[in-house]
Design a protein around this motif. Structure first.
Motif, PDB file in Angstrom:
ATOM      1  N   VAL A  74       0.783  38.384   9.435  1.00 58.58           N
ATOM      2  CA  VAL A  74       1.922  38.009   9.913  1.00 58.58           C
ATOM      3  C   VAL A  74       2.443  37.212   8.472  1.00 58.58           C
ATOM      4  N   THR A  75       3.877  36.929   8.481  1.00 61.39           N
ATOM      5  CA  THR A  75       4.539  36.181   7.442  1.00 61.39           C
ATOM      6  C   THR A  75       4.303  34.699   7.946  1.00 61.39           C
ATOM      7  N   VAL A  76       4.809  33.728   7.167  1.00 59.53           N
ATOM      8  CA  VAL A  76       4.997  32.471   7.730  1.00 59.53           C
ATOM      9  C   VAL A  76       6.117  32.452   8.656  1.00 59.53           C
ATOM     10  N   ASP A  77       7.299  33.080   8.440  1.00 59.75           N
ATOM     11  CA  ASP A  77       8.340  33.093   9.442  1.00 59.75           C
ATOM     12  C   ASP A  77       7.981  33.436  10.675  1.00 59.75           C
ATOM     13  N   GLN A  78       7.087  34.642  10.768  1.00 61.27           N
ATOM     14  CA  GLN A  78       6.517  35.260  11.879  1.00 61.27           C
ATOM     15  C   GLN A  78       5.478  34.312  12.587  1.00 61.27           C
ATOM     16  N   TRP A  79       4.764  33.556  11.779  1.00 55.13           N
ATOM     17  CA  TRP A  79       3.960  32.666  12.271  1.00 55.13           C
ATOM     18  C   TRP A  79       4.552  31.486  13.041  1.00 55.13           C
ATOM     19  N   LEU A  80       5.693  31.120  12.403  1.00 53.25           N
ATOM     20  CA  LEU A  80       6.557  30.146  13.270  1.00 53.25           C
ATOM     21  C   LEU A  80       7.038  30.600  14.613  1.00 53.25           C
ATOM     22  N   ILE A  81       7.326  31.649  14.772  1.00 49.72           N
ATOM     23  CA  ILE A  81       8.158  32.215  15.759  1.00 49.72           C
ATOM     24  C   ILE A  81       6.699  32.358  16.910  1.00 49.72           C
ATOM     25  N   LEU A  82       5.560  32.723  16.337  1.00 51.01           N
ATOM     26  CA  LEU A  82       4.412  32.919  17.531  1.00 51.01           C
ATOM     27  C   LEU A  82       4.069  31.657  17.944  1.00 51.01           C
ATOM     28  N   LYS A  83       3.930  30.402  16.906  1.00 44.75           N
ATOM     29  CA  LYS A  83       3.646  29.120  17.188  1.00 44.75           C
ATOM     30  C   LYS A  83       4.613  28.654  18.351  1.00 44.75           C
ATOM     31  N   ARG A  84       5.934  28.646  18.100  1.00 40.28           N
ATOM     32  CA  ARG A  84       6.788  28.241  19.159  1.00 40.28           C
ATOM     33  C   ARG A  84       6.652  28.706  20.248  1.00 40.28           C
ATOM     34  N   LEU A  85       6.441  30.345  20.253  1.00 35.81           N
ATOM     35  CA  LEU A  85       6.421  30.805  21.716  1.00 35.81           C
ATOM     36  C   LEU A  85       5.057  30.339  22.486  1.00 35.81           C
ATOM     37  N   ALA A  86       4.116  30.123  21.836  1.00 39.47           N
ATOM     38  CA  ALA A  86       2.786  29.413  22.305  1.00 39.47           C
ATOM     39  C   ALA A  86       2.971  28.309  22.862  1.00 39.47           C
ATOM     40  N   GLU A  87       3.904  27.352  22.339  1.00 40.48           N
ATOM     41  CA  GLU A  87       4.348  26.043  22.884  1.00 40.48           C
ATOM     42  C   GLU A  87       5.361  26.139  24.084  1.00 40.48           C
TER      43      GLU A  87
ATOM     44  N   THR B 166      18.546  37.616  11.979  1.00 41.00           N
ATOM     45  CA  THR B 166      17.262  37.130  11.521  1.00 41.00           C
ATOM     46  C   THR B 166      16.015  37.070  12.492  1.00 41.00           C
ATOM     47  N   LEU B 167      16.395  36.334  13.595  1.00 41.52           N
ATOM     48  CA  LEU B 167      15.413  36.155  14.540  1.00 41.52           C
ATOM     49  C   LEU B 167      15.044  37.470  15.138  1.00 41.52           C
ATOM     50  N   THR B 168      16.124  38.093  15.675  1.00 40.03           N
ATOM     51  CA  THR B 168      16.176  39.506  16.094  1.00 40.03           C
ATOM     52  C   THR B 168      15.337  40.469  15.287  1.00 40.03           C
ATOM     53  N   ARG B 169      15.389  40.632  14.027  1.00 42.25           N
ATOM     54  CA  ARG B 169      14.521  41.146  13.204  1.00 42.25           C
ATOM     55  C   ARG B 169      13.072  40.800  13.094  1.00 42.25           C
ATOM     56  N   ILE B 170      12.695  39.500  13.432  1.00 44.78           N
ATOM     57  CA  ILE B 170      11.556  39.141  13.171  1.00 44.78           C
ATOM     58  C   ILE B 170      10.820  39.422  14.616  1.00 44.78           C
ATOM     59  N   ILE B 171      11.572  39.384  15.659  1.00 43.73           N
ATOM     60  CA  ILE B 171      10.940  39.781  17.083  1.00 43.73           C
ATOM     61  C   ILE B 171      10.545  41.248  17.160  1.00 43.73           C
ATOM     62  N   ASP B 172      11.694  42.122  16.385  1.00 48.91           N
ATOM     63  CA  ASP B 172      11.301  43.321  16.557  1.00 48.91           C
ATOM     64  C   ASP B 172       9.913  43.784  15.753  1.00 48.91           C
ATOM     65  N   ILE B 173       9.660  43.010  14.631  1.00 47.97           N
ATOM     66  CA  ILE B 173       8.313  43.259  13.946  1.00 47.97           C
ATOM     67  C   ILE B 173       7.070  42.684  15.036  1.00 47.97           C
ATOM     68  N   LEU B 174       7.579  41.607  15.517  1.00 42.78           N
ATOM     69  CA  LEU B 174       6.298  40.965  16.219  1.00 42.78           C
ATOM     70  C   LEU B 174       6.164  41.902  17.375  1.00 42.78           C
ATOM     71  N   CYS B 175       7.242  42.508  18.001  1.00 45.23           N
ATOM     72  CA  CYS B 175       6.985  43.729  19.141  1.00 45.23           C
ATOM     73  C   CYS B 175       6.332  44.871  18.681  1.00 45.23           C
ATOM     74  N   LYS B 176       6.610  45.297  17.563  1.00 46.52           N
ATOM     75  CA  LYS B 176       5.945  46.378  17.086  1.00 46.52           C
ATOM     76  C   LYS B 176       4.333  46.168  16.834  1.00 46.52           C
ATOM     77  N   LYS B 177       4.138  45.043  16.518  1.00 48.32           N
ATOM     78  CA  LYS B 177       2.830  44.624  16.011  1.00 48.32           C
ATOM     79  C   LYS B 177       2.015  44.201  17.429  1.00 48.32           C
ATOM     80  N   GLY B 178       2.562  44.238  18.568  1.00 48.93           N
ATOM     81  CA  GLY B 178       2.098  43.905  19.932  1.00 48.93           C
ATOM     82  C   GLY B 178       1.899  42.462  20.208  1.00 48.93           C
ATOM     83  N   TYR B 179       2.408  41.635  19.458  1.00 48.48           N
ATOM     84  CA  TYR B 179       2.276  40.056  19.549  1.00 48.48           C
ATOM     85  C   TYR B 179       3.312  39.607  20.702  1.00 48.48           C
ATOM     86  N   VAL B 180       4.221  39.904  20.756  1.00 47.77           N
ATOM     87  CA  VAL B 180       5.640  39.466  21.763  1.00 47.77           C
ATOM     88  C   VAL B 180       6.276  40.526  22.503  1.00 47.77           C
TER      89      VAL B 180
END
Length: 143
Positions: A35-48, A67-81
């Motif tokens: 994951v990138t730093v920006d993707q990590w920030l999303i994952l961390k906030r979702l965990a909280e 921007t957030l939509t693009r990041i979430i799309d990537i994280l969905c493809k990776k199976g994290y969100v």
């Protein structure tokens, strides 16, 4: 404070913020974090914040909607969100961490802590308190 001093302090703040992000991005890339730093920030906030809307998440991470939509799309493809239809509003979705997303957050937390510790090395508690006070003042000035 003179305009020259103000300019110098603003430069130092910007330069430091950029360096912190560059250092973290380099460590994320070299550490094969997946994951990138920006993707990590999303994952961390979702965990909280479980069961959060995309607009609420955007506000928490200071990202615009596209921007957030693009990041979430990537994280969905990776199976994290995943996007789950909001139970009270069929027109909107909530963003959830998957079990793989929770695993990724737990895996990365100690690694991210080590990255942060590098930046904070040689600072004591008084430094942190003063730093926090200054940053909170700057933030409040801009509200």
């Amino acid at each position: 404070m003179t305009k020259e001093q103000f300019s110098q302090y603003s430069f130092l703040l910007d330069r430091t913020a950029r360096r912190v992000k560059q250092y973290a991005q380099q460590k994320f890339k070299n550490g094969d974090f997946d994951v990138t730093v920006d993707q990590w920030l999303i994952l961390k906030r979702l965990a909280e914040n479980e069961a959060i809307s995309q607009s609420e998440l955007a506000a928490l991470v200071f990202k615009d909607q596209p921007t957030l939509t693009r990041i979430i799309d990537i994280l969905c493809k990776k199976g994290y969100v995943e996007r789950v239809q909001h139970p009270a509003d069929r027109r909107s979705y909530q963003i959830h961490l998957t079990s793989d997303g929770h695993d990724k957050v737990n895996e990365l937390k100690p690694k991210v802590s080590l990255i942060r510790e590098k930046a904070w090395k040689k600072l004591d508690q008084n430094d942190f308190e003063e730093f926090k006070r200054i940053l909170n003042t700057i933030y409040s000035n801009l509200e």
